[in-house]
Design a protein around this motif. Structure first.
Motif, PDB file in Angstrom:
ATOM      1  N   ASP A  22      39.991-158.447  23.603  1.00  0.00           N
ATOM      2  CA  ASP A  22      39.138-157.339  23.157  1.00  0.00           C
ATOM      3  C   ASP A  22      39.900-156.024  23.060  1.00  0.00           C
ATOM      4  O   ASP A  22      39.508-155.121  22.316  1.00  0.00           O
ATOM      5  CB  ASP A  22      37.978-157.127  24.139  1.00  0.00           C
ATOM      6  CG  ASP A  22      37.181-158.395  24.359  1.00  0.00           C
ATOM      7  OD1 ASP A  22      36.845-159.050  23.357  1.00  0.00           O
ATOM      8  OD2 ASP A  22      36.892-158.721  25.528  1.00  0.00           O
ATOM      9  N   ALA A  23      40.955-155.879  23.843  1.00  0.00           N
ATOM     10  CA  ALA A  23      41.746-154.647  23.861  1.00  0.00           C
ATOM     11  C   ALA A  23      43.207-155.013  24.099  1.00  0.00           C
ATOM     12  O   ALA A  23      43.519-155.769  25.027  1.00  0.00           O
ATOM     13  CB  ALA A  23      41.252-153.693  24.942  1.00  0.00           C
ATOM     14  N   ILE A  24      44.081-154.492  23.261  1.00  0.00           N
ATOM     15  CA  ILE A  24      45.506-154.787  23.369  1.00  0.00           C
ATOM     16  C   ILE A  24      46.292-153.483  23.345  1.00  0.00           C
ATOM     17  O   ILE A  24      46.040-152.604  22.510  1.00  0.00           O
ATOM     18  CB  ILE A  24      45.992-155.706  22.222  1.00  0.00           C
ATOM     19  CG1 ILE A  24      45.318-157.083  22.315  1.00  0.00           C
ATOM     20  CG2 ILE A  24      47.507-155.854  22.236  1.00  0.00           C
ATOM     21  CD1 ILE A  24      45.691-158.034  21.187  1.00  0.00           C
TER      22      ILE A  24
ATOM     23  N   ALA B 192      42.389-147.005  30.246  1.00  0.00           N
ATOM     24  CA  ALA B 192      41.476-147.585  31.236  1.00  0.00           C
ATOM     25  C   ALA B 192      40.027-147.246  30.892  1.00  0.00           C
ATOM     26  O   ALA B 192      39.132-148.095  31.016  1.00  0.00           O
ATOM     27  CB  ALA B 192      41.824-147.080  32.633  1.00  0.00           C
ATOM     28  N   HIS B 193      39.783-146.019  30.452  1.00  0.00           N
ATOM     29  CA  HIS B 193      38.415-145.613  30.113  1.00  0.00           C
ATOM     30  C   HIS B 193      37.915-146.320  28.846  1.00  0.00           C
ATOM     31  O   HIS B 193      36.782-146.799  28.802  1.00  0.00           O
ATOM     32  CB  HIS B 193      38.348-144.097  29.914  1.00  0.00           C
ATOM     33  CG  HIS B 193      38.535-143.327  31.189  1.00  0.00           C
ATOM     34  ND1 HIS B 193      38.056-143.766  32.406  1.00  0.00           N
ATOM     35  CD2 HIS B 193      39.147-142.137  31.440  1.00  0.00           C
ATOM     36  CE1 HIS B 193      38.347-142.890  33.347  1.00  0.00           C
ATOM     37  NE2 HIS B 193      39.018-141.889  32.796  1.00  0.00           N
ATOM     38  N   LEU B 194      38.769-146.409  27.826  1.00  0.00           N
ATOM     39  CA  LEU B 194      38.343-146.997  26.561  1.00  0.00           C
ATOM     40  C   LEU B 194      38.219-148.516  26.637  1.00  0.00           C
ATOM     41  O   LEU B 194      37.428-149.123  25.912  1.00  0.00           O
ATOM     42  CB  LEU B 194      39.324-146.617  25.450  1.00  0.00           C
ATOM     43  CG  LEU B 194      39.345-145.141  25.041  1.00  0.00           C
ATOM     44  CD1 LEU B 194      40.386-144.910  23.961  1.00  0.00           C
ATOM     45  CD2 LEU B 194      37.979-144.684  24.561  1.00  0.00           C
TER      46      LEU B 194
ATOM     47  N   ASN C 233      48.070-141.518  29.042  1.00  0.00           N
ATOM     48  CA  ASN C 233      47.656-142.618  28.162  1.00  0.00           C
ATOM     49  C   ASN C 233      47.156-143.820  28.955  1.00  0.00           C
ATOM     50  O   ASN C 233      46.240-144.524  28.513  1.00  0.00           O
ATOM     51  CB  ASN C 233      48.819-143.020  27.250  1.00  0.00           C
ATOM     52  CG  ASN C 233      49.197-141.906  26.287  1.00  0.00           C
ATOM     53  OD1 ASN C 233      48.338-141.239  25.730  1.00  0.00           O
ATOM     54  ND2 ASN C 233      50.491-141.694  26.105  1.00  0.00           N
ATOM     55  N   ARG C 234      47.738-144.049  30.128  1.00  0.00           N
ATOM     56  CA  ARG C 234      47.232-145.140  30.979  1.00  0.00           C
ATOM     57  C   ARG C 234      45.796-144.866  31.413  1.00  0.00           C
ATOM     58  O   ARG C 234      44.951-145.763  31.424  1.00  0.00           O
ATOM     59  CB  ARG C 234      48.148-145.315  32.198  1.00  0.00           C
ATOM     60  CG  ARG C 234      49.482-145.993  31.878  1.00  0.00           C
ATOM     61  CD  ARG C 234      50.239-146.342  33.143  1.00  0.00           C
ATOM     62  NE  ARG C 234      50.930-145.201  33.720  1.00  0.00           N
ATOM     63  CZ  ARG C 234      52.210-144.904  33.499  1.00  0.00           C
ATOM     64  NH1 ARG C 234      52.931-145.647  32.692  1.00  0.00           N
ATOM     65  NH2 ARG C 234      52.773-143.861  34.088  1.00  0.00           N
TER      66      ARG C 234
ATOM     67  N   LYS D  35      42.686-152.656  35.068  1.00  0.00           N
ATOM     68  CA  LYS D  35      42.063-153.451  36.122  1.00  0.00           C
ATOM     69  C   LYS D  35      41.432-152.563  37.198  1.00  0.00           C
ATOM     70  O   LYS D  35      40.265-152.733  37.566  1.00  0.00           O
ATOM     71  CB  LYS D  35      43.119-154.360  36.758  1.00  0.00           C
ATOM     72  CG  LYS D  35      42.591-155.345  37.778  1.00  0.00           C
ATOM     73  CD  LYS D  35      41.958-156.544  37.122  1.00  0.00           C
ATOM     74  CE  LYS D  35      41.612-157.610  38.133  1.00  0.00           C
ATOM     75  NZ  LYS D  35      41.161-158.858  37.508  1.00  0.00           N
ATOM     76  N   VAL D  36      42.211-151.610  37.711  1.00  0.00           N
ATOM     77  CA  VAL D  36      41.765-150.810  38.854  1.00  0.00           C
ATOM     78  C   VAL D  36      40.785-149.716  38.426  1.00  0.00           C
ATOM     79  O   VAL D  36      39.756-149.499  39.076  1.00  0.00           O
ATOM     80  CB  VAL D  36      42.981-150.185  39.579  1.00  0.00           C
ATOM     81  CG1 VAL D  36      42.524-149.283  40.721  1.00  0.00           C
ATOM     82  CG2 VAL D  36      43.913-151.280  40.090  1.00  0.00           C
ATOM     83  N   LEU D  37      41.102-149.016  37.326  1.00  0.00           N
ATOM     84  CA  LEU D  37      40.274-147.885  36.904  1.00  0.00           C
ATOM     85  C   LEU D  37      39.215-148.281  35.878  1.00  0.00           C
ATOM     86  O   LEU D  37      38.151-147.674  35.830  1.00  0.00           O
ATOM     87  CB  LEU D  37      41.161-146.783  36.311  1.00  0.00           C
ATOM     88  CG  LEU D  37      42.279-146.244  37.216  1.00  0.00           C
ATOM     89  CD1 LEU D  37      43.104-145.213  36.467  1.00  0.00           C
ATOM     90  CD2 LEU D  37      41.710-145.641  38.494  1.00  0.00           C
ATOM     91  N   GLY D  38      39.527-149.283  35.055  1.00  0.00           N
ATOM     92  CA  GLY D  38      38.610-149.667  33.990  1.00  0.00           C
ATOM     93  C   GLY D  38      37.700-150.820  34.336  1.00  0.00           C
ATOM     94  O   GLY D  38      36.834-151.187  33.538  1.00  0.00           O
ATOM     95  N   GLY D  39      37.883-151.394  35.507  1.00  0.00           N
ATOM     96  CA  GLY D  39      37.020-152.490  35.925  1.00  0.00           C
ATOM     97  C   GLY D  39      37.115-153.719  35.041  1.00  0.00           C
ATOM     98  O   GLY D  39      36.151-154.494  34.938  1.00  0.00           O
ATOM     99  N   CYS D  40      38.254-153.929  34.389  1.00  0.00           N
ATOM    100  CA  CYS D  40      38.436-155.090  33.512  1.00  0.00           C
ATOM    101  C   CYS D  40      38.746-156.318  34.358  1.00  0.00           C
ATOM    102  O   CYS D  40      39.723-156.316  35.125  1.00  0.00           O
ATOM    103  CB  CYS D  40      39.555-154.834  32.513  1.00  0.00           C
ATOM    104  SG  CYS D  40      39.273-153.399  31.456  1.00  0.00           S
ATOM    105  N   GLU D  41      37.953-157.342  34.229  1.00  0.00           N
ATOM    106  CA  GLU D  41      38.126-158.535  35.061  1.00  0.00           C
ATOM    107  C   GLU D  41      39.254-159.427  34.579  1.00  0.00           C
ATOM    108  O   GLU D  41      39.992-160.012  35.367  1.00  0.00           O
ATOM    109  CB  GLU D  41      36.819-159.337  35.085  1.00  0.00           C
ATOM    110  CG  GLU D  41      35.695-158.650  35.840  1.00  0.00           C
ATOM    111  CD  GLU D  41      36.028-158.451  37.315  1.00  0.00           C
ATOM    112  OE1 GLU D  41      36.690-159.338  37.892  1.00  0.00           O
ATOM    113  OE2 GLU D  41      35.655-157.403  37.875  1.00  0.00           O
TER     114      GLU D  41
END
Length: 417
Positions: free
Chosen positions: A314-316, A237-239, A232-233, A260-266
């Protein structure tokens, strides 16, 4: 000093009879006979008609049905809250060699079928009833095995199984956790299991899908880390890629770090009430050489304050600890109310059309009721949920069809409009 009173007092009930039933002379000893037909592995005292006099605590016994037909095999412990745990159904006799083979089968599933070593150094190697080994949980963290035991039947065989586990998994150290109340009730003695050759570490570093974590065995919950959320983690990360992310009840930061690491979320924020968990989350962020905004706060209080501030994400992801602990209607309702309130607060922080992932690890709360609670919380906030997926624990947490309560983890994936 006398031992403290147990947190879960035992309910006294009449012991099973030791008077052999008619026509039991040919039964395979030791044996236990059931009063009622049930495929569930847990057999309570009022479901047992009789046991043979030679059936001792921790023994592997042959189980007969009320008609006197061989029904299966299981662990017996007359003093336990669940005195009989049926781990095999059918007319084949379960031998100790066949029991050892179940350990091998559990390891083959993870190593050869799921090939978990290719993606993670942290996964469940044995999952109690899900692997037909009631009372044994083994999590593998790099070179360390974190083991939890809840039945005397497993406890008595652990000395035999430890070398097998280490040899197959390439590990060299282990920790063994037993709840003090369970140890007292089951009459587990530490002299029955071997100590590790070297003192096990207080923590260990592992890699999961290219994210690094420090697992603390001293301060961590359960066996140190929540392996059940691994898939699920990665999915989150992808979604959530590139979005502003809020991880509520973040524990040591699994979802936040994956985003942060896999999804590139700043922009990622993690919130948890446990001060030690937040401290560990900060260390995990440092391990990955990344920055996350960690907040040590109560989810309700902080979330309502953020609502007043007009903050939106945007995502929780909401992954609270277990909240329903009892079948008692009043106590159970308190936990259900907390799930409702938490989801209502979380949805109030989400932009329209945002990704909402909400979880429950309460085994006493079934899937349908959990989803109904989440939907009520959404509708009360004038939101609609577009459900895009339903998941649970990873494949290293298998569920047996005769033990559906093993499906404790429920994850609902939605877009909230």
């Amino acid at each position: 000093m006398p031992p403290p009173d147990p947190r879960y007092p035992r309910r006294e009930s009449a012991p099973p009879s030791t008077t052999p039933p008619p026509d039991s002379g040919d039964w395979l000893r030791p044996w236990a006979q059931m009063k009622y037909f049930s495929f569930n592995p847990a057999v309570y005292p009022n479901m047992i008609r009789a046991v043979s006099p030679d059936a001792g605590p921790g023994d592997l016994v042959n189980v007969y049905d009320k008609e006197g037909q061989l029904f299966g095999s299981g662990f017996f412990n007359p003093k336990a809250r669940v005195p009989l745990r049926v781990i095999q159904h059918g007319e084949d006799v379960l031998t100790e060699d066949a029991l050892d083979a179940r350990v091998d089968a559990a390891l083959d599933l993870r190593l050869k079928t799921l090939r978990l070593n290719e993606t993670s150094e942290a996964w469940r190697a044995v999952h109690s009833d899900g692997d037909g080994l009631s009372g044994l949980i083994v999590d593998r963290y790099a070179d360390v095995l974190s083991i939890e035991v809840t039945t005397l039947g497993v406890w008595r065989r652990l000395r035999r199984w430890l070398p097998k586990l280490h040899a197959a998994l390439g590990t060299s150290q282990h920790l063994i956790e037993v709840d003090p109340d369970i140890a007292r009730i089951e009459n587990m003695r530490w002299s029955d299991v071997p100590e590790a050759d070297d003192p096990a570490p207080r923590g260990v570093r592992v890699r999961e899908n290219n994210v690094r974590y420090q697992v603390s065995f001293e301060d961590g919950h359960k066996t140190g880390f929540f392996c059940d959320q691994r898939d699920n983690r990665l999915k989150f990360a992808h979604l959530a890629r590139g979005r502003r992310v809020l991880d509520l009840c973040s524990y040591t930061g699994g979802f936040a770090l994956s985003a942060k690491v896999l999804g590139g979320c700043e922009d990622v924020t993690g919130v948890d009430l446990d001060e030690k968990a937040i401290a560990q989350a900060k260390k995990n962020a440092d391990l990955n050489q990344t920055r996350i905004d960690w907040v040590h706060a109560d989810t309700f209080t902080w979330g309502r304050q953020m609502q007043q501030n007009g903050a939106l994400w945007d995502a929780i992801v909401l992954d609270p600890p277990k909240l329903v602990f009892s079948r008692d209607p009043e106590e159970g309702q308190l936990g259900r109310n907390k799930y409702y309130d938490m989801n209502a607060v979380a949805l109030g922080l989400l932009r329209r059309g945002g990704l909402f992932v909400t979880c429950s690890c309460s085994g006493l709360l079934d899937v349908a009721e959990f989803e109904e609670i989440v939907m009520r919380a959404a509708h009360r906030n004038k939101r609609r949920l577009q459900i895009i997926d339903r998941t649970g624990a990873g494949a290293d947490h298998p569920i047996m069809s005769n033990c559906p309560e093993g499906r404790y983890l429920k994850v609902l994936w939605c877009l909230a409009w």
